[in-house]
Design a protein around this motif. Structure first.
Motif, PDB file in Angstrom:
ATOM      1  N   GLU A  57       0.725  -1.315  -0.526  1.00 57.62           N
ATOM      2  CA  GLU A  57       0.065  -0.135  -0.631  1.00 57.62           C
ATOM      3  C   GLU A  57       0.723   1.227  -0.100  1.00 57.62           C
ATOM      4  O   GLU A  57      -0.167   2.232  -0.424  1.00 57.62           O
ATOM      5  CB  GLU A  57      -1.068   0.136   1.491  1.00 57.62           C
ATOM      6  CG  GLU A  57      -1.942  -1.201   0.981  1.00 57.62           C
ATOM      7  CD  GLU A  57      -3.063  -0.551   0.594  1.00 57.62           C
ATOM      8  OE1 GLU A  57      -3.035   0.581  -0.303  1.00 57.62           O
ATOM      9  OE2 GLU A  57      -4.297  -1.458   0.349  1.00 57.62           O
ATOM     10  N   ILE A  58       2.158   1.107   0.843  1.00 56.27           N
ATOM     11  CA  ILE A  58       2.983   2.675   0.656  1.00 56.27           C
ATOM     12  C   ILE A  58       4.071   2.173  -0.516  1.00 56.27           C
ATOM     13  O   ILE A  58       4.168   3.263  -0.917  1.00 56.27           O
ATOM     14  CB  ILE A  58       3.719   2.252   1.857  1.00 56.27           C
ATOM     15  CG1 ILE A  58       2.545   2.038   3.413  1.00 56.27           C
ATOM     16  CG2 ILE A  58       4.660   3.266   2.360  1.00 56.27           C
ATOM     17  CD1 ILE A  58       2.913   1.877   4.229  1.00 56.27           C
ATOM     18  N   PHE A  59       4.338   1.122  -0.387  1.00 55.73           N
ATOM     19  CA  PHE A  59       5.902   0.267  -1.318  1.00 55.73           C
ATOM     20  C   PHE A  59       4.925  -0.522  -2.667  1.00 55.73           C
ATOM     21  O   PHE A  59       5.265  -1.503  -2.809  1.00 55.73           O
ATOM     22  CB  PHE A  59       6.850  -0.284  -0.810  1.00 55.73           C
ATOM     23  CG  PHE A  59       7.225   0.641   0.159  1.00 55.73           C
ATOM     24  CD1 PHE A  59       8.587   2.318   0.089  1.00 55.73           C
ATOM     25  CD2 PHE A  59       7.397   0.746   1.432  1.00 55.73           C
ATOM     26  CE1 PHE A  59       8.918   2.780   0.970  1.00 55.73           C
ATOM     27  CE2 PHE A  59       7.384   1.378   2.561  1.00 55.73           C
ATOM     28  CZ  PHE A  59       8.435   2.202   3.102  1.00 55.73           C
ATOM     29  N   THR A  60       4.905   0.798  -3.531  1.00 57.59           N
ATOM     30  CA  THR A  60       3.950  -0.140  -4.958  1.00 57.59           C
ATOM     31  C   THR A  60       4.170  -1.277  -5.292  1.00 57.59           C
ATOM     32  O   THR A  60       3.985  -2.779  -6.036  1.00 57.59           O
ATOM     33  CB  THR A  60       2.904   0.447  -5.998  1.00 57.59           C
ATOM     34  OG1 THR A  60       4.087   1.731  -5.962  1.00 57.59           O
ATOM     35  CG2 THR A  60       2.105   1.074  -5.990  1.00 57.59           C
ATOM     36  N   ASP A  61       6.052  -1.310  -5.738  1.00 55.86           N
ATOM     37  CA  ASP A  61       6.580  -2.592  -6.499  1.00 55.86           C
ATOM     38  C   ASP A  61       7.201  -3.682  -5.255  1.00 55.86           C
ATOM     39  O   ASP A  61       8.284  -4.177  -6.402  1.00 55.86           O
ATOM     40  CB  ASP A  61       7.888  -1.850  -7.443  1.00 55.86           C
ATOM     41  CG  ASP A  61       8.755  -0.884  -6.770  1.00 55.86           C
ATOM     42  OD1 ASP A  61       8.643  -0.152  -5.554  1.00 55.86           O
ATOM     43  OD2 ASP A  61       9.666  -0.157  -7.141  1.00 55.86           O
ATOM     44  N   TYR A  62       6.941  -3.698  -4.401  1.00 57.12           N
ATOM     45  CA  TYR A  62       7.793  -4.349  -2.758  1.00 57.12           C
ATOM     46  C   TYR A  62       6.988  -5.297  -3.280  1.00 57.12           C
ATOM     47  O   TYR A  62       6.282  -6.218  -3.432  1.00 57.12           O
ATOM     48  CB  TYR A  62       7.200  -4.163  -1.522  1.00 57.12           C
ATOM     49  CG  TYR A  62       7.656  -4.764  -0.638  1.00 57.12           C
ATOM     50  CD1 TYR A  62       9.274  -4.761   0.129  1.00 57.12           C
ATOM     51  CD2 TYR A  62       6.845  -5.193   0.671  1.00 57.12           C
ATOM     52  CE1 TYR A  62       9.231  -5.630   1.159  1.00 57.12           C
ATOM     53  CE2 TYR A  62       7.268  -6.281   1.127  1.00 57.12           C
ATOM     54  CZ  TYR A  62       8.296  -5.982   1.514  1.00 57.12           C
ATOM     55  OH  TYR A  62       8.786  -7.281   2.473  1.00 57.12           O
ATOM     56  N   GLU A  63       7.904  -6.644  -3.235  1.00 57.41           N
ATOM     57  CA  GLU A  63       7.553  -7.834  -3.898  1.00 57.41           C
ATOM     58  C   GLU A  63       8.994  -9.322  -3.543  1.00 57.41           C
ATOM     59  O   GLU A  63       9.656  -9.314  -4.219  1.00 57.41           O
ATOM     60  CB  GLU A  63       7.487  -8.130  -5.033  1.00 57.41           C
ATOM     61  CG  GLU A  63       6.419  -8.479  -6.145  1.00 57.41           C
ATOM     62  CD  GLU A  63       6.520  -9.259  -7.475  1.00 57.41           C
ATOM     63  OE1 GLU A  63       6.125 -10.019  -8.090  1.00 57.41           O
ATOM     64  OE2 GLU A  63       6.506  -7.960  -8.116  1.00 57.41           O
ATOM     65  N   ASN A 123      18.009  -6.127   0.404  1.00 51.29           N
ATOM     66  CA  ASN A 123      18.994  -5.247   0.512  1.00 51.29           C
ATOM     67  C   ASN A 123      17.682  -4.667   1.708  1.00 51.29           C
ATOM     68  O   ASN A 123      17.418  -2.812   1.241  1.00 51.29           O
ATOM     69  CB  ASN A 123      19.028  -3.908  -1.052  1.00 51.29           C
ATOM     70  CG  ASN A 123      20.411  -4.274  -1.631  1.00 51.29           C
ATOM     71  OD1 ASN A 123      21.005  -5.088  -1.047  1.00 51.29           O
ATOM     72  ND2 ASN A 123      20.167  -3.718  -2.499  1.00 51.29           N
ATOM     73  N   PHE A 124      16.788  -4.996   0.689  1.00 48.09           N
ATOM     74  CA  PHE A 124      15.313  -4.168   1.654  1.00 48.09           C
ATOM     75  C   PHE A 124      15.918  -4.066   3.070  1.00 48.09           C
ATOM     76  O   PHE A 124      15.981  -5.029   4.214  1.00 48.09           O
ATOM     77  CB  PHE A 124      14.455  -5.685   1.934  1.00 48.09           C
ATOM     78  CG  PHE A 124      13.343  -5.644   0.466  1.00 48.09           C
ATOM     79  CD1 PHE A 124      13.170  -4.967   0.032  1.00 48.09           C
ATOM     80  CD2 PHE A 124      13.065  -6.702  -0.007  1.00 48.09           C
ATOM     81  CE1 PHE A 124      11.957  -5.310  -1.452  1.00 48.09           C
ATOM     82  CE2 PHE A 124      12.768  -6.882  -0.911  1.00 48.09           C
ATOM     83  CZ  PHE A 124      11.794  -6.493  -1.537  1.00 48.09           C
ATOM     84  N   ARG A 125      15.556  -2.787   3.606  1.00 50.15           N
ATOM     85  CA  ARG A 125      16.103  -2.258   5.317  1.00 50.15           C
ATOM     86  C   ARG A 125      14.779  -2.922   6.343  1.00 50.15           C
ATOM     87  O   ARG A 125      13.601  -2.579   5.920  1.00 50.15           O
ATOM     88  CB  ARG A 125      16.025  -0.756   5.561  1.00 50.15           C
ATOM     89  CG  ARG A 125      17.254  -0.839   4.736  1.00 50.15           C
ATOM     90  CD  ARG A 125      16.753   1.061   4.356  1.00 50.15           C
ATOM     91  NE  ARG A 125      17.617   1.309   5.748  1.00 50.15           N
ATOM     92  CZ  ARG A 125      18.622   1.546   5.944  1.00 50.15           C
ATOM     93  NH1 ARG A 125      20.064   1.189   4.792  1.00 50.15           N
ATOM     94  NH2 ARG A 125      18.720   1.709   7.162  1.00 50.15           N
TER      95      ARG A 125
END
Lengths: 142, 80
Positions: A57-63, A123-125
């Motif tokens: 909902e915040i990071f639309t390309d997070y997969e 690299n996800f934080r």
């Protein structure tokens, strides 16, 4: 979309969540006034609750890739898409709010079983800040 | 804490299913091989610890209402 039909759904975390191994059952509570956020409230410890959000909902390309051990633990077949939630660390200065993209909670919507993954090789934080588009946007007047 | 001495090639079993083998011992460190059931997570402790801290910091009894309100309003506006 991480939507359950009812306003409150009990989720089962067989191994608890990281740092809270006793949090085996938690209520996922819709927050209509704070859409798209939810509470994830421990049913074993009344003082433990997390603000969570479907990070997409915040990071639309997070997969995030579903780790094999989580798929096994949640009994997810490859065609089934799990729900995804991230914990949110709200700061009194809202611009310092961070979202944990490194350790998402995956939930099997059919069985209501969930587990927190720790993603490796990404690299996800765990303390990702709100995207610039949210930070810079003028507050919506109502 | 249980303390054991193992040589390269020797193993330790944890529970009935988790086997840790010392693969090699070098100047820089020890290489371990771990066999565990497929639903078991294995992480370097530092990574686990970082997430543990992050969860603890996020766990809250209270809601900072104005911050959430502010962010939620911006997100909803963005989606329109």
């Amino acid at each position: 979309m991480s939507k359950f039909n009812s306003d409150e759904t009990v989720l089962h975390f067989e191994e608890g969540i990281v740092g809270f191994p006793a949090m085996r059952q938690a209520a996922l509570v819709r927050l209509p006034d704070y859409e798209p956020f939810w509470w994830l409230a421990s049913l074993t410890d009344p003082h433990t609750k997390f603000l969570v959000v479907d990070p997409r909902e915040i990071f639309t390309d997070y997969e995030p890739a579903l780790p094999a051990e989580i798929a096994a633990r949640l009994d997810l077949q490859s065609a089934e898409k799990p729900l995804i939630f991230s914990t949110v660390k709200i700061s009194s200065d809202w611009t310092n709010t961070t979202i944990n993209l490194r350790a998402p909670l995956f939930v099997n919507a059919a069985t209501k079983r969930g587990a927190q993954a720790i993603l490796s090789g990404t690299n996800f934080r765990h303390d990702e800040r709100l995207p610039e588009s949210v930070l810079s946007e003028e507050k919506g007047g109502e | 804490m249980l303390v054991l001495t193992r040589r390269a090639g020797e193993k330790v079993v944890i529970g009935n299913e988790i086997v840790v083998e010392v693969l090699s011992i070098g100047g820089e460190g020890v290489r371990l091989g771990i066999v565990a059931p497929r639903e078991t997570s294995v992480h370097r402790y530092e990574v686990f610890s970082e997430i543990q801290e992050s969860n603890r910091a996020a766990a809250t009894d209270e809601i900072n209402q104005s911050s959430i309100e502010n962010i939620a309003a911006r997100l909803r506006k963005q989606q329109k």
